[in-house]
Design a protein around this motif. Structure first.
Motif, PDB file in Angstrom:
ATOM      1  N   GLU A  40      36.595  35.178  35.582  1.00 19.66           N
ATOM      2  CA  GLU A  40      35.792  34.048  35.117  1.00 19.66           C
ATOM      3  C   GLU A  40      34.317  34.427  35.188  1.00 19.66           C
ATOM      4  O   GLU A  40      33.884  35.048  36.155  1.00 19.66           O
ATOM      5  CB  GLU A  40      36.013  32.833  36.006  1.00 19.66           C
ATOM      6  N   GLU A  91      34.516  31.390  29.054  1.00 18.49           N
ATOM      7  CA  GLU A  91      34.295  31.763  30.443  1.00 18.49           C
ATOM      8  C   GLU A  91      35.419  32.611  31.032  1.00 18.49           C
ATOM      9  O   GLU A  91      35.257  33.202  32.091  1.00 18.49           O
ATOM     10  CB  GLU A  91      34.171  30.510  31.307  1.00 18.49           C
ATOM     11  N   SER A  92      36.577  32.643  30.374  1.00 16.36           N
ATOM     12  CA  SER A  92      37.752  33.178  31.029  1.00 16.36           C
ATOM     13  C   SER A  92      38.438  34.256  30.191  1.00 16.36           C
ATOM     14  O   SER A  92      38.596  34.110  28.972  1.00 16.36           O
ATOM     15  CB  SER A  92      38.723  32.017  31.286  1.00 16.36           C
TER      16      SER A  92
END
Lengths: 112, 113
Positions: free
Chosen positions: B24, B72-73
């Motif tokens: 993340e 974000e991931s």
């Protein structure tokens, strides 16, 4: 395939001595980046060189990019124990949009 | 505090099991990468993603899979098809393409027995 050779693999120095690592690419690079990885840690970006013949300094560290943009070096003056780690170069080939080509790294070991 | 997080730090699995490594970032970076590092060696690219919902294979993608559903991931799954999965896995991100510096997470050390 495209590759970046980095030498030496290891360098043992006494504290206070100088250290140099060299990277040689099989292809012309548009840029070269340098990273430091402390033992047990992760790579941390140090600097990027873009121009032919470029020289940049960070305190005791001097980075050079060759005139032909196929080689680069990192020189550390008067090594300290905090310099211990592995130094990697990574370059992007000028004729390709595909990824950075990483050198295998040079491990700096300070002799007690 | 901005940065990249990877979890867990150490992971142990039995052969034949799939395992997913988390990555993340809150740096608002477009590009994310997965690398594998074996002892005494450099970094080898597994997969990379330059925008959400798109990713590309690196040099050693066989036996791995990824997804990029959110900016974000960028999770990595090590499947049972990966012949030698024991390694140190590093996730990184950058503002854009290969011309930008990469920021690395702390890594996940995977051991498969």
């Amino acid at each position: 395939g495209q590759q970046v050779m980095q030498i030496p693999q290891y360098q043992h120095v006494q504290e206070g001595e100088d250290f140099t690592t060299y990277c040689n690419s099989s292809t012309t690079l548009s840029n070269i980046q340098w990273y430091k990885q402390r033992p047990g840690g992760h790579p941390v970006f140090l600097i990027q060189l873009v121009k032919s013949g470029e020289v940049k300094k960070q305190k005791r560290l001097t980075f050079q990019f060759g005139e032909a943009k196929k080689n680069s070096s990192l020189h550390i003056t008067a090594t300290q124990t905090t310099d211990v780690g592995t130094y990697f170069c990574a370059g992007k080939a000028m004729d390709s949009n595909y990824q950075l080509i990483w050198g295998a790294g040079t491990k700096l070991i300070i002799k007690p | 505090d901005g940065g990249i997080t990877q979890s867990p730090k150490y992971l142990f699995r039995k052969e034949g099991q799939n395992v997913t490594l988390s990555c993340e970032q809150n740096l608002n970076h477009d590009a994310m990468y997965w690398y594998r590092q074996d002892p005494g060696q450099g970094l080898r690219l597994i997969y990379y993603s330059q925008i959400v919902n798109d990713f590309q294979k690196g040099d050693i993608a066989e036996g791995y899979s990824v997804s990029r559903e959110k900016k974000e991931s960028f999770p990595l799954t090590v499947t049972s098809a990966q012949k030698n999965p024991t390694a140190f896995y590093l996730c990184a991100s950058s503002r854009g393409d290969w011309a930008y510096e990469q920021y690395f997470g702390p890594g996940t050390r995977l051991t498969v027995t």
